[in-house]
Motif scaffolding. Structure first.
Motif, mmCIF file in Angstrom:
data_model
loop_
_atom_site.group_PDB
_atom_site.id
_atom_site.type_symbol
_atom_site.label_atom_id
_atom_site.label_comp_id
_atom_site.label_asym_id
_atom_site.label_seq_id
_atom_site.Cartn_x
_atom_site.Cartn_y
_atom_site.Cartn_z
ATOM 1 N N THR A 50 -3.758 0.553 1.891
ATOM 2 C CA THR A 50 -2.335 0.585 2.226
ATOM 3 C C THR A 50 -2.082 1.688 3.243
ATOM 4 O O THR A 50 -2.519 2.830 3.028
ATOM 5 C CB THR A 50 -1.487 0.871 0.964
ATOM 6 O OG1 THR A 50 -1.806 -0.091 -0.034
ATOM 7 C CG2 THR A 50 -0.002 0.813 1.286
ATOM 8 N N ASP A 54 3.404 3.183 3.621
ATOM 9 C CA ASP A 54 3.726 2.155 2.633
ATOM 10 C C ASP A 54 3.247 2.516 1.228
ATOM 11 O O ASP A 54 3.441 1.739 0.287
ATOM 12 C CB ASP A 54 3.106 0.812 3.045
ATOM 13 C CG ASP A 54 3.667 0.300 4.357
ATOM 14 O OD1 ASP A 54 4.850 0.570 4.644
ATOM 15 O OD2 ASP A 54 2.910 -0.361 5.109
ATOM 16 N N ARG A 55 2.646 3.678 1.082
ATOM 17 C CA ARG A 55 2.134 4.082 -0.225
ATOM 18 C C ARG A 55 3.267 4.611 -1.109
ATOM 19 O O ARG A 55 4.309 5.063 -0.618
ATOM 20 C CB ARG A 55 1.053 5.162 -0.052
ATOM 21 C CG ARG A 55 -0.179 4.629 0.646
ATOM 22 C CD ARG A 55 -1.179 5.728 0.974
ATOM 23 N NE ARG A 55 -2.256 5.190 1.808
ATOM 24 C CZ ARG A 55 -3.136 5.932 2.450
ATOM 25 N NH1 ARG A 55 -3.099 7.249 2.350
ATOM 26 N NH2 ARG A 55 -4.064 5.350 3.192
ATOM 27 N N HIS A 56 3.045 4.582 -2.392
ATOM 28 C CA HIS A 56 4.005 5.154 -3.342
ATOM 29 C C HIS A 56 4.230 6.620 -2.987
ATOM 30 O O HIS A 56 3.329 7.307 -2.504
ATOM 31 C CB HIS A 56 3.462 5.022 -4.768
ATOM 32 C CG HIS A 56 4.451 5.376 -5.821
ATOM 33 N ND1 HIS A 56 4.700 6.680 -6.207
ATOM 34 C CD2 HIS A 56 5.266 4.598 -6.577
ATOM 35 C CE1 HIS A 56 5.620 6.699 -7.155
ATOM 36 N NE2 HIS A 56 5.975 5.438 -7.399
ATOM 37 N N ASN A 58 4.320 9.197 -4.707
ATOM 38 C CA ASN A 58 3.364 10.109 -5.352
ATOM 39 C C ASN A 58 2.104 10.266 -4.507
ATOM 40 O O ASN A 58 1.568 11.368 -4.348
ATOM 41 C CB ASN A 58 2.970 9.582 -6.734
ATOM 42 C CG ASN A 58 4.110 9.597 -7.719
ATOM 43 O OD1 ASN A 58 5.224 9.989 -7.390
ATOM 44 N ND2 ASN A 58 3.851 9.151 -8.943
ATOM 45 N N ARG A 59 1.635 9.142 -3.966
ATOM 46 C CA ARG A 59 0.438 9.183 -3.121
ATOM 47 C C ARG A 59 0.727 9.876 -1.788
ATOM 48 O O ARG A 59 -0.113 10.616 -1.262
ATOM 49 C CB ARG A 59 -0.085 7.767 -2.872
ATOM 50 C CG ARG A 59 -0.669 7.110 -4.122
ATOM 51 C CD ARG A 59 -1.117 5.681 -3.842
ATOM 52 N NE ARG A 59 -1.684 5.064 -5.013
ATOM 53 C CZ ARG A 59 -2.972 5.099 -5.343
ATOM 54 N NH1 ARG A 59 -3.830 5.747 -4.566
ATOM 55 N NH2 ARG A 59 -3.417 4.510 -6.442
ATOM 56 N N GLN A 60 1.892 9.628 -1.225
ATOM 57 C CA GLN A 60 2.256 10.271 0.035
ATOM 58 C C GLN A 60 2.314 11.791 -0.125
ATOM 59 O O GLN A 60 1.810 12.548 0.721
ATOM 60 C CB GLN A 60 3.598 9.739 0.531
ATOM 61 C CG GLN A 60 3.559 8.289 0.977
ATOM 62 C CD GLN A 60 4.858 7.858 1.625
ATOM 63 O OE1 GLN A 60 5.465 8.608 2.373
ATOM 64 N NE2 GLN A 60 5.290 6.642 1.333
#
Length: 199
Positions: A50, A54-56, A58-60
């Protein structure tokens, strides 16, 4: 003699944070190195990844924290939100391919100059003048910024296909002798240990 296929993306912060360590590791072990720039967004699409935007959340957020830590450990300046990111990575990738074919300069220094331009110097690496300056800095002919575009474009597309077939799903990604895979700037110590026969 071991051979390393080095899959990279010129807009990848983790490719930038390699510095020139992969070249140092290859030299220390007498390994050869082939640079394979590819379209990281195309790679994500082909392998279930991804794009960062476009990542959640939390991931960003984690990605930015991790980038800051990695840059500090590497001793490299880093702008977490550079002015010219993302940008079209094809022109800089084509130039790497042309420079590798032409020889005569320091390819590792060129890759680092490009990625540093994006992640530390606030420059747009899709622009010919920026690419030409990086080529000159690394000892190449500045004209390679626009040399043999058709062949370079074919190689660039083929790098993506070959990467997917070889098991690549991110950048930087290192494959030793077509089999042993290492993903990420934070696996360079593992690559070093493997080439030393410790893994």
């Amino acid at each position: 003699m071991a051979h390393i296929d080095y899959y990279l993306a010129t807009i990848s912060p983790f490719t930038y944070m390699n510095g020139t360590r992969v070249e140092q590791i290859a030299k220390a072990h007498g390994a050869t190195l082939t640079y394979k720039p590819l379209d990281i967004m195309g790679l994500f699409g082909a392998t279930g990844g991804t794009p960062p935007k476009d990542r959640h959340i939390n991931r960003q957020e984690y990605r930015l924290q991790d980038m800051a830590r990695r840059a500090k450990l590497a001793g490299l300046p880093l702008n977490l939100k550079p002015a010219h990111w993302p940008t079209n990575m094809a022109p800089s990738s084509y130039a790497i391919i042309a420079a590798q074919n032409a020889g005569g300069g320091d390819l590792g220094a060129f890759v680092h100059a490009l990625t540093r331009s994006c992640w530390a110097d606030e420059k747009d690496i899709s622009q010919t003048d920026v690419i030409a300056a990086c080529l000159t800095e690394a000892g190449f002919d500045a004209g390679l910024a626009e040399a043999d575009m058709v062949n370079s474009a074919d190689t660039y597309a083929r790098n993506l296909e070959e990467g997917v077939a070889a098991g690549v799903f991110g950048a930087p990604f290192f494959i030793v002798d077509g089999t042993e895979r290492f993903w990420g700037q934070d696996r360079l110590d593992d690559l070093d240990a493997f080439l030393a026969g410790k893994l």
